[in-house]
Design an enzyme around this catalytic site. Structure first.
Site, PDB file in Angstrom:
ATOM      1  N   GLU A  37       0.844  -1.210   0.000  1.00 22.70           N
ATOM      2  CA  GLU A  37       0.000   0.000   0.000  1.00 22.70           C
ATOM      3  C   GLU A  37       0.872   1.249   0.000  1.00 22.70           C
ATOM      4  OE1 GLU A  37      -3.280   0.507  -0.980  1.00 22.70           O
ATOM      5  OE2 GLU A  37      -3.840  -0.845   0.644  1.00 22.70           O
ATOM      6  N   HIS A  38       0.464   2.229  -0.803  1.00 23.47           N
ATOM      7  CA  HIS A  38       1.212   3.483  -0.958  1.00 23.47           C
ATOM      8  C   HIS A  38       2.623   3.206  -1.471  1.00 23.47           C
ATOM      9  CE1 HIS A  38      -1.550   6.564   0.556  1.00 23.47           C
ATOM     10  NE2 HIS A  38      -1.998   5.639   1.379  1.00 23.47           N
ATOM     11  N   GLY A 124     -16.982   4.696  -2.773  1.00 21.88           N
ATOM     12  CA  GLY A 124     -16.419   5.263  -1.549  1.00 21.88           C
ATOM     13  C   GLY A 124     -16.046   4.259  -0.489  1.00 21.88           C
ATOM     14  N   GLY A 126     -13.452   1.953  -0.873  1.00 22.48           N
ATOM     15  CA  GLY A 126     -12.067   1.531  -0.966  1.00 22.48           C
ATOM     16  C   GLY A 126     -11.796   0.412  -1.944  1.00 22.48           C
ATOM     17  N   GLU A 162      -6.867  10.711 -13.858  1.00 21.94           N
ATOM     18  CA  GLU A 162      -6.703  11.000 -12.424  1.00 21.94           C
ATOM     19  C   GLU A 162      -5.867  12.266 -12.220  1.00 21.94           C
ATOM     20  OE1 GLU A 162      -7.750   9.181  -9.726  1.00 21.94           O
ATOM     21  OE2 GLU A 162      -8.497   7.352 -10.688  1.00 21.94           O
ATOM     22  N   ASP A 174      -4.695   0.638  -9.089  1.00 25.02           N
ATOM     23  CA  ASP A 174      -6.125   0.344  -9.249  1.00 25.02           C
ATOM     24  C   ASP A 174      -6.475  -0.016 -10.688  1.00 25.02           C
ATOM     25  OD1 ASP A 174      -6.186   1.060  -6.611  1.00 25.02           O
ATOM     26  OD2 ASP A 174      -7.110   3.020  -6.943  1.00 25.02           O
TER      27      ASP A 174
END
Length: 386
Positions: A37-38, A124, A126, A162, A174
């Site tokens: 993640e991130h 919304g 996730g 994006e 994603d």
């Protein structure tokens, strides 16, 4: 699996509105991110998969230059002509308009189209309904105008949407998961090499349960951008100290203490260790060591909470309660952070008990209802000819 009933319903809804049948349906799934993640926007490693929730966009060409798009779930529409000035007034329109503009810049459309958007990807929560929308719509435009763009080029165009229309400096996780996933597998993504491989998602008697905290991720956009900038500043500083550090993936734990800003130290430490957790997770899965795999998930949460600082009180509570249960092997926050979901590795025959317990303790603690769903890994995006 998308069923014949789903497709028939999509065709009927389109026909009811536009009084003609669609030419094809573009399908793209939502995703869960197992671990990593991130890391995507800094060319790291991630392990996502597409899930059994989809966005469907039905298309048909028009004989004029009008572009008419209807959102079934938002009960709204967008209708413009080619080269007509337009300013989207909400996010779903920004995604759609961004796709149209970017494709139109590649090749001027020869005709307009009708499109009808529907789906069951929770918004919304996730699981990236926005990426599913982008990927479905961009694949649909590629099919409609016979552009013959390859699958990787398409998701890079989605990322531009994006960046340029939502002003979020997102990575490709994603969109990559929505486009390239394979049923019963996890993707192992390397964003430096822009490559992927698959590892079996067979979890014996375990399943993935997502707990939606129902906390709106109001800070996610601004704080996400902040994390991007913090890590970029840290890399820039490390380059001045260590000639061997040219890219994020060159950073080792031994380099981190040289950073003067303790916040930057924490951010980079998460990045380095999270990449290793992805590699360790692949090994654990290959050895069928789900206990080790679950421990890595929980370690990821602690890192995201303490080092990357993207969690919140409600999410920490959900994770803490989950790992107290003997039939939950691991739990962590998933997605951009500051709300959203936890992802939990739970024994299949205990999934209902897990859901009941977590809902109860969460309601008692916060007087808020958690939404809980079970997901499995499915194929990525495709075009379905009608």
């Amino acid at each position: 699996m998308i069923t014949e009933k789903n497709l028939t319903e999509a065709e009927q809804l389109f026909t009811n509105v536009f009084k003609t049948e669609p030419a094809f349906i573009s399908k793209a799934p939502g995703r869960i991110n197992i671990i990593g993640e991130h890391t995507d926007y800094n060319f790291g490693l991630s392990m996502p998969c597409a899930i059994n929730r989809w966005i469907l966009v039905s298309f048909s060409p028009r004989n004029d230059n009008r572009m008419h798009v209807i959102s079934h779930d938002f009960h709204e529409q967008l209708e413009i002509g080619m080269d007509e000035p337009y300013t989207p007034d909400n996010d779903w329109k920004k995604y759609v308009y961004g796709c149209i503009e970017i494709i139109s810049a590649l090749k001027k459309p020869e005709h307009g189209f009708n499109a009808f958007i529907q789906g069951n990807v929770p918004v919304g929560s996730g699981v990236s309904s926005s990426a599913a929308l982008e990927v479905a719509f961009m694949n649909g435009l590629n099919e409609l105008y016979n552009l013959q763009l390859d699958r990787l080029a398409i998701i890079k165009l989605c990322q531009r949407v994006e960046h340029e229309y939502l002003h979020v400096k997102s990575g490709l996780l994603d969109q990559y998961a929505s486009q390239f996933s394979k049923a019963n597998n996890f993707l192992v993504l390397d964003f430096q090499q822009m490559s992927h491989r698959y590892v079996s998602a067979a979890l014996e008697n375990h399943c993935w349960v997502l707990c939606n905290s129902m906390v709106a991720r109001t800070l996610a956009g601004s704080k996400y951008t902040e994390r991007v900038e913090e890590t970029q500043q840290a890399l820039k500083e490390l380059k001045t100290y260590f000639p061997e550090v040219k890219h994020f993936r060159d950073i080792k734990e031994a380099h981190i203490p040289a950073l003067k800003n303790p916040v930057h130290q924490k951010r980079i430490k998460h990045y380095v260790l999270e990449n290793k957790r992805v590699e360790d997770s692949v090994l654990a899965l290959q050895k069928n060591d789900l206990t080790r795999f679950g421990a890595l998930l929980s370690a990821s949460h602690i890192s995201l909470r303490d080092l990357y600082e993207v969690s919140c009180t409600e999410i920490d509570f959900l994770m803490g309660q989950a790992v107290l249960l003997p039939y939950c092997l691991g739990s962590r926050i998933m997605g951009g952070g500051f709300g959203g979901c936890t992802i939990n590795l739970v024994e299949k025959d205990k999934a209902k008990e897990f859901s009941t317990h977590i809902k109860s303790v969460y309601k008692k603690q916060f007087n808020r209802n958690a939404e809980i769903n079970e997901y499995h890994a499915v194929d990525g995006a495709s075009i379905i000819l009608v």
